[in-house]
Design an enzyme around this catalytic site. Structure first.
Site, short mmCIF file in Angstrom:
data_model
loop_
_atom_site.label_atom_id
_atom_site.label_comp_id
_atom_site.label_asym_id
_atom_site.label_seq_id
_atom_site.Cartn_x
_atom_site.Cartn_y
_atom_site.Cartn_z
NE ARG A 27 -3.26 2.72 2.48
CZ ARG A 27 -3.31 3.54 3.53
NH1 ARG A 27 -2.84 3.17 4.71
NH2 ARG A 27 -3.83 4.74 3.41
CG HIS A 37 -1.29 8.95 3.27
ND1 HIS A 37 -1.46 7.60 3.48
CD2 HIS A 37 -0.96 9.46 4.48
CE1 HIS A 37 -1.23 7.31 4.76
NE2 HIS A 37 -0.91 8.43 5.39
CD GLU A 88 -5.24 7.72 9.76
OE1 GLU A 88 -4.69 8.77 10.11
OE2 GLU A 88 -4.97 6.63 10.28
CG ASN A 106 -5.50 3.49 8.56
OD1 ASN A 106 -5.58 2.54 7.79
ND2 ASN A 106 -5.14 4.71 8.19
CE1 TYR A 157 -0.31 2.69 13.50
CE2 TYR A 157 -2.30 3.74 12.66
CZ TYR A 157 -1.03 3.24 12.46
OH TYR A 157 -0.46 3.28 11.20
CD GLU A 175 -1.99 4.03 8.07
OE1 GLU A 175 -1.77 4.42 9.23
OE2 GLU A 175 -2.14 4.79 7.10
C1 FCB Z 1 -1.68 7.22 10.59
C2 FCB Z 1 -1.24 7.74 9.24
C3 FCB Z 1 0.10 7.22 8.80
C4 FCB Z 1 1.06 7.10 9.94
C5 FCB Z 1 0.46 6.35 11.08
C6 FCB Z 1 1.39 6.12 12.25
O1 FCB Z 1 -2.50 8.18 11.20
O2 FCB Z 1 -2.19 7.41 8.26
O3 FCB Z 1 0.55 8.05 7.77
O4 FCB Z 1 1.50 8.35 10.31
O5 FCB Z 1 -0.69 7.00 11.54
#
Ligand code: FCB
Length: 469
Positions: A86, A130, A175, A306, A308, A367
């Site tokens: 990607r 992006h 995002e 995405n 985290y 992500e």
């Molecule tokens: C996300 C972004 C990516 C990277 C990660 C850690 O918010 O899409 O570009 O910065 O976090």
């Protein structure tokens, strides 16, 4: 010993056939070469050169020099055992002013890159936006101007006609919530504005831009056999306590972070609870014009996830009309080197919840990753065992979610390379591959080998005991 049938079978959980095993990057974070081959400036060039915007003062001027080194980087990706990449197209490389003329050298750069992927049996997942908006568009209002969505549609159309014969998976926007929040509400990302009404307007125009791109894909005759979706920054929510007020706070904050972007794309409407809150604070959302929601929801083939970490929220009466507060609920919990809680269980909850709330919509993990700043040891090896464990635990969550019915078709780790982490600069390392920025030397981390073993087997593997860290 190979072939010894007495050995216990490794603890494996298979993934569906054809599962995409990838790694992600984005143009401004890795490419460098910002003034080459006719590239125009983006808002991130301008922002990163302003004083005090970036921790440590870095810029993307050179970054990982991926613009020149992509063949080597694709060799690394294929060598790890991955089958998907990607990456994002830098709008100002292919259309320097964001409108009007296209730049042949920029277009042919990505043409060569895509061919280089296909030669290595790597499936391209292409992000169209992006965060690197051409400056001339920002100077006409940026994403706060409705016209920018129209310009994005034209740019997307050019990308479809250049690459649509080989690219089948498109991420229109990366995002939208983060662009709105960090770029326009809090001023921590380009263009550095702080205005809630502008932030909400921008969010709408980013979604409208997705609609314009989806229409352009259809118009290009590529509707069948291609997928287009949005990559969302999704945070599962947990209430801080069992109280009804905290449950309501968690639901409210989920509206602000998640539903505000998912519902228009997948249900064709903004959620009423959140709409009322925005209207109370910023006035009528009259930038939502008749027909917009139909355009936004006309086609969204997958949810780009995405993920985290989670958000734990508590009721905060004085914060009306947004009566919630994010709290640090578990000080003792495992964290990455950026301080983010490591919560694979929330990832499972998220994927299952998406399958429940948006049934039948495919999911691609676009992500997932963590900051672990392990450096090469004296022998040159990077023993980032914590990243291997992170990958294992999150893939285990994906496998369980698939079993529970979540239609996840791929997983892309963030990131292939250590890179320019926006306002956090170069100190936070997310890569499977270590980058020495002084020499541009790449070193595969131990986690790359571990992740590659999962990808090659198409099945979860135990983390080797000598993984380090
Ligand atoms: C996300 C972004 C990516 C990277 C990660 C850690 O918010 O899409 O570009 O910065 O976090």
């Amino acid at each position: 010993m190979t072939g010894n049938t007495d050995e216990p079978a490794p603890m494996t959980t298979p993934f569906p056939d054809g599962f995409l095993w990838g790694a992600s990057t984005s143009a401004y974070q890795v490419e460098g070469a910002v003034s080459e081959d006719g590239r125009g400036p983006s808002i991130w060039d301008r922002f990163s050169h302003e004083p005090d915007r970036i921790e440590g003062g870095g810029t993307g001027d050179v970054a990982c020099d991926h613009y020149h080194r992509y063949p080597e980087d694709l060799d690394l990706l294929a060598g790890i055992g991955l089958n998907a990449y990607r990456f994002s197209i830098a709008w100002p490389r292919v259309q320097p002013a964001g409108s009007g003329a296209f730049e042949a050298r920029g277009l042919s750069h990505y043409d060569r890159m895509i061919d280089a992927m296909l030669e290595r049996d790597i499936t391209p997942l292409v992000t169209l936006y992006h965060w690197d908006l051409p400056i001339p568009l920002q100077d006409k209002g940026g994403w706060a101007a409705r016209e920018t969505a129209e310009r994005f549609g034209e740019y997307a159309q050019a990308c479809f006609s250049a690459y649509g014969d080989r690219v089948r998976i498109w991420v229109s926007q990366n995002e939208p919530w983060i662009v709105s929040l960090l770029g326009h509400e809090l001023g921590l990302h380009a263009p550095g504005h702080r205005d809630l009404r502008e932030a909400v307007t921008v969010g709408h125009h980013l979604l409208l831009a997705h609609g314009r791109a989806a229409a352009a894909l259809e118009a290009a005759g590529l509707g069948d056999g291609s997928r287009i979706g949005v990559a969302h920054s999704l945070f599962p929510h947990e209430p801080a306590s069992a109280s009804a007020e905290d449950a309501e706070a968690a639901r409210g904050s989920d509206g602000y972070v998640n539903r505000w972007y998912l519902d228009p794309l997948l249900k064709g409407r903004y959620p009423d609870d959140m709409r009322a809150r925005y209207e109370e604070r910023t006035g009528p959302l009259d930038f939502v014009q008749p027909g917009d929601l139909e355009a936004i929801s006309a086609r969204c083939d997958f949810i780009g996830v995405n993920y985290y970490t989670r958000r734990v929220v508590r009721h905060a009466a004085d914060a009306r009309p947004f009566p919630w507060k994010v709290i640090d609920a578990a000080p003792g919990m495992a964290r990455t080197d950026a301080g983010w809680e490591v919560v694979p269980e929330s990832f499972y909850d998220l994927l299952v919840r998406l399958a429940r709330d948006y049934p039948g919509v495919e999911q691609i993990v676009t992500e997932n990753g963590g900051v672990y700043n392990d450096a090469p040891g004296p022998d040159g090896q990077v023993r980032d065992g914590r990243r291997s464990a992170f990958i294992h635990d999150h893939l285990e969550a994906v496998a369980r979610a698939i079993k529970a019915g979540a239609p996840v078709i791929g997983y892309c780790h963030w990131s292939l390379l250590d890179n320019f982490e926006w306002a956090l600069g170069y100190d936070k390392r997310f890569g499977l591959v270590h980058v020495d920025y002084a020499t541009q030397r790449r070193t595969l981390k131990a986690s790359a080998a571990y992740y590659g073993s999962v990808a090659s087997a198409n099945a979860l593997q135990a983390v080797p005991e000598d993984a380090g860290g």
